[in-house]
Scaffold this motif. Structure first.
Motif, PDB file in Angstrom:
ATOM      1  N   HIS A  34      -5.102  -9.616  -4.119  1.00 51.80           N
ATOM      2  CA  HIS A  34      -5.168  -9.666  -2.655  1.00 51.80           C
ATOM      3  C   HIS A  34      -5.703 -11.025  -2.232  1.00 51.80           C
ATOM      4  O   HIS A  34      -6.752 -11.454  -2.728  1.00 51.80           O
ATOM      5  CB  HIS A  34      -6.100  -8.567  -2.131  1.00 51.80           C
ATOM      6  CG  HIS A  34      -5.760  -7.207  -2.676  1.00 51.80           C
ATOM      7  ND1 HIS A  34      -4.970  -6.313  -1.990  1.00 51.80           N
ATOM      8  CD2 HIS A  34      -6.062  -6.610  -3.861  1.00 51.80           C
ATOM      9  CE1 HIS A  34      -4.821  -5.221  -2.729  1.00 51.80           C
ATOM     10  NE2 HIS A  34      -5.476  -5.373  -3.863  1.00 51.80           N
ATOM     11  N   THR A  45      -7.005  -6.009  -7.999  1.00 52.90           N
ATOM     12  CA  THR A  45      -7.200  -4.575  -8.234  1.00 52.90           C
ATOM     13  C   THR A  45      -6.080  -4.115  -9.165  1.00 52.90           C
ATOM     14  O   THR A  45      -5.154  -4.889  -9.449  1.00 52.90           O
ATOM     15  CB  THR A  45      -7.080  -3.747  -6.932  1.00 52.90           C
ATOM     16  OG1 THR A  45      -5.752  -3.931  -6.404  1.00 52.90           O
ATOM     17  CG2 THR A  45      -8.113  -4.138  -5.890  1.00 52.90           C
ATOM     18  N   LEU A  88     -14.019  -2.184  -3.399  1.00 56.75           N
ATOM     19  CA  LEU A  88     -14.353  -3.611  -3.250  1.00 56.75           C
ATOM     20  C   LEU A  88     -15.191  -3.827  -1.990  1.00 56.75           C
ATOM     21  O   LEU A  88     -16.142  -4.602  -1.983  1.00 56.75           O
ATOM     22  CB  LEU A  88     -13.078  -4.459  -3.133  1.00 56.75           C
ATOM     23  CG  LEU A  88     -12.214  -4.622  -4.380  1.00 56.75           C
ATOM     24  CD1 LEU A  88     -10.941  -5.385  -4.030  1.00 56.75           C
ATOM     25  CD2 LEU A  88     -12.980  -5.358  -5.475  1.00 56.75           C
ATOM     26  N   TRP A 148      -1.258  -5.420 -11.785  1.00 59.97           N
ATOM     27  CA  TRP A 148      -2.331  -5.799 -10.867  1.00 59.97           C
ATOM     28  C   TRP A 148      -1.764  -6.182  -9.511  1.00 59.97           C
ATOM     29  O   TRP A 148      -0.643  -6.713  -9.419  1.00 59.97           O
ATOM     30  CB  TRP A 148      -3.090  -7.036 -11.376  1.00 59.97           C
ATOM     31  CG  TRP A 148      -3.804  -6.815 -12.664  1.00 59.97           C
ATOM     32  CD1 TRP A 148      -5.002  -6.183 -12.848  1.00 59.97           C
ATOM     33  CD2 TRP A 148      -3.391  -7.245 -13.970  1.00 59.97           C
ATOM     34  NE1 TRP A 148      -5.349  -6.190 -14.182  1.00 59.97           N
ATOM     35  CE2 TRP A 148      -4.383  -6.831 -14.886  1.00 59.97           C
ATOM     36  CE3 TRP A 148      -2.265  -7.929 -14.452  1.00 59.97           C
ATOM     37  CZ2 TRP A 148      -4.281  -7.084 -16.260  1.00 59.97           C
ATOM     38  CZ3 TRP A 148      -2.166  -8.184 -15.803  1.00 59.97           C
ATOM     39  CH2 TRP A 148      -3.163  -7.763 -16.696  1.00 59.97           C
ATOM     40  N   LEU A 168      -4.520   2.590  -4.825  1.00 58.34           N
ATOM     41  CA  LEU A 168      -4.782   1.203  -4.425  1.00 58.34           C
ATOM     42  C   LEU A 168      -5.818   1.154  -3.303  1.00 58.34           C
ATOM     43  O   LEU A 168      -6.765   0.373  -3.350  1.00 58.34           O
ATOM     44  CB  LEU A 168      -3.481   0.502  -3.992  1.00 58.34           C
ATOM     45  CG  LEU A 168      -3.657  -0.943  -3.527  1.00 58.34           C
ATOM     46  CD1 LEU A 168      -4.239  -1.826  -4.630  1.00 58.34           C
ATOM     47  CD2 LEU A 168      -2.330  -1.532  -3.054  1.00 58.34           C
ATOM     48  N   GLU A 212      -9.265   1.680  -4.601  1.00 59.02           N
ATOM     49  CA  GLU A 212      -9.846   0.488  -5.238  1.00 59.02           C
ATOM     50  C   GLU A 212     -10.270  -0.543  -4.199  1.00 59.02           C
ATOM     51  O   GLU A 212     -11.275  -1.228  -4.365  1.00 59.02           O
ATOM     52  CB  GLU A 212      -8.840  -0.156  -6.196  1.00 59.02           C
ATOM     53  CG  GLU A 212      -8.732   0.573  -7.504  1.00 59.02           C
ATOM     54  CD  GLU A 212      -8.128  -0.314  -8.586  1.00 59.02           C
ATOM     55  OE1 GLU A 212      -8.685  -1.387  -8.878  1.00 59.02           O
ATOM     56  OE2 GLU A 212      -7.071   0.073  -9.111  1.00 59.02           O
ATOM     57  N   CYS A 213      -9.487  -0.636  -3.133  1.00 60.34           N
ATOM     58  CA  CYS A 213      -9.836  -1.590  -2.071  1.00 60.34           C
ATOM     59  C   CYS A 213     -11.120  -1.151  -1.376  1.00 60.34           C
ATOM     60  O   CYS A 213     -11.978  -1.971  -1.053  1.00 60.34           O
ATOM     61  CB  CYS A 213      -8.688  -1.721  -1.076  1.00 60.34           C
ATOM     62  SG  CYS A 213      -7.286  -2.619  -1.758  1.00 60.34           S
ATOM     63  N   HIS A 269       0.831  -1.214   0.000  1.00 60.22           N
ATOM     64  CA  HIS A 269       0.000   0.000   0.000  1.00 60.22           C
ATOM     65  C   HIS A 269       0.862   1.260   0.000  1.00 60.22           C
ATOM     66  O   HIS A 269       0.550   2.230  -0.698  1.00 60.22           O
ATOM     67  CB  HIS A 269      -0.968  -0.006   1.187  1.00 60.22           C
ATOM     68  CG  HIS A 269      -2.247  -0.725   0.878  1.00 60.22           C
ATOM     69  ND1 HIS A 269      -3.344  -0.113   0.304  1.00 60.22           N
ATOM     70  CD2 HIS A 269      -2.599  -2.021   1.031  1.00 60.22           C
ATOM     71  CE1 HIS A 269      -4.310  -0.998   0.119  1.00 60.22           C
ATOM     72  NE2 HIS A 269      -3.888  -2.167   0.566  1.00 60.22           N
TER      73      HIS A 269
END
Ligand code: AR6
Length: 176
Positions: free
Chosen positions: A83, A71, A54, A80, A47, A50-51, A40
């Motif tokens: 995770h 992600t 989700l 990419w 990032l 995007e998390c 991170h």
């Protein structure tokens, strides 16, 4: 079917020039310590954004142990981040199948997004308390079996290990 090179290097996964790097995340997907924190920090705010998306959508209740999700990779050289959530021994999650699933599910996601090269850390070998030798055995076995049984385009799987003892555990497993 593509034949896959499987290798181990000692180093920092955030600097790897591969299509996808795997993150040893936690179920909340919002960052943490260890390799998760490093990824991170290096990827930057895109990032985390995007998390968060989700968590606002499909993974509202968190990503279950043994599953994987992709992600983008923000500022990282990779394209990419995949995770996955390893089993946590400190919470009694000692089933090797759960750890194997982290590796196979991540490869399936890599295949879905079209990655040809994938880097893995030693999922669960840090904060989650698994023995590095056990992680190496499960990781290498799972990647070998997935890449020979599934139809895929993954040409390279690289284990990127932090510290000599973990690196040596993977080297030894790959030599067998
Ligand atoms: N590159 C490669 N490997 C690394 C790096 C790096 N930059 N940094 C650490 N490692 P851990 P876990 C190694 O604890 O056990 C987090 O807080 C580390 O030395 O990162 O699955 C998450 O948010 C070890 O060998 O992951 C979760 O809450 C391996 O990566 C929890 O920790 C895994 O250690 C997940 O715990």
């Amino acid at each position: 079917m593509t034949s896959t090179q499987i290798e181990a290097v000692e180093g920092d996964i955030t600097t790897q020039r591969v299509d996808a790097i795997v993150n040893a995340a936690n179920s909340l997907l919002l960052g943490g310590g260890g390799v998760d924190g490093a990824i991170h920090a290096a990827a930057g705010p895109a990032l985390l954004e995007e998390c968060r998306a989700l968590r606002a959508g499909r993974w509202h209740d968190g990503l279950p142990v043994g599953q994987a999700v992709a992600t983008g990779a923000g500022d990282l050289p990779a394209r990419w981040v995949i995770h996955t959530v390893g089993p946590n021994r400190h919470r009694g999650q000692t089933d090797p199948a759960l750890l194997a699933s982290c590796f196979s599910a991540s490869l399936a996601v890599a295949q879905e997004v079209g990655a040809r090269s994938v880097a893995f850390p030693a999922v669960s070998a840090g904060v989650y308390g698994w023995d590095a030798g056990q992680v190496a055995t499960i990781a290498v076995e799972t990647v070998r079996s997935w890449t020979t049984q599934e139809s895929h385009g993954i040409q390279l799987v690289r284990f990127v290990l932090f510290g000599r003892p973990v690196f040596e555990a993977f080297q030894q497993e790959l030599a067998d």
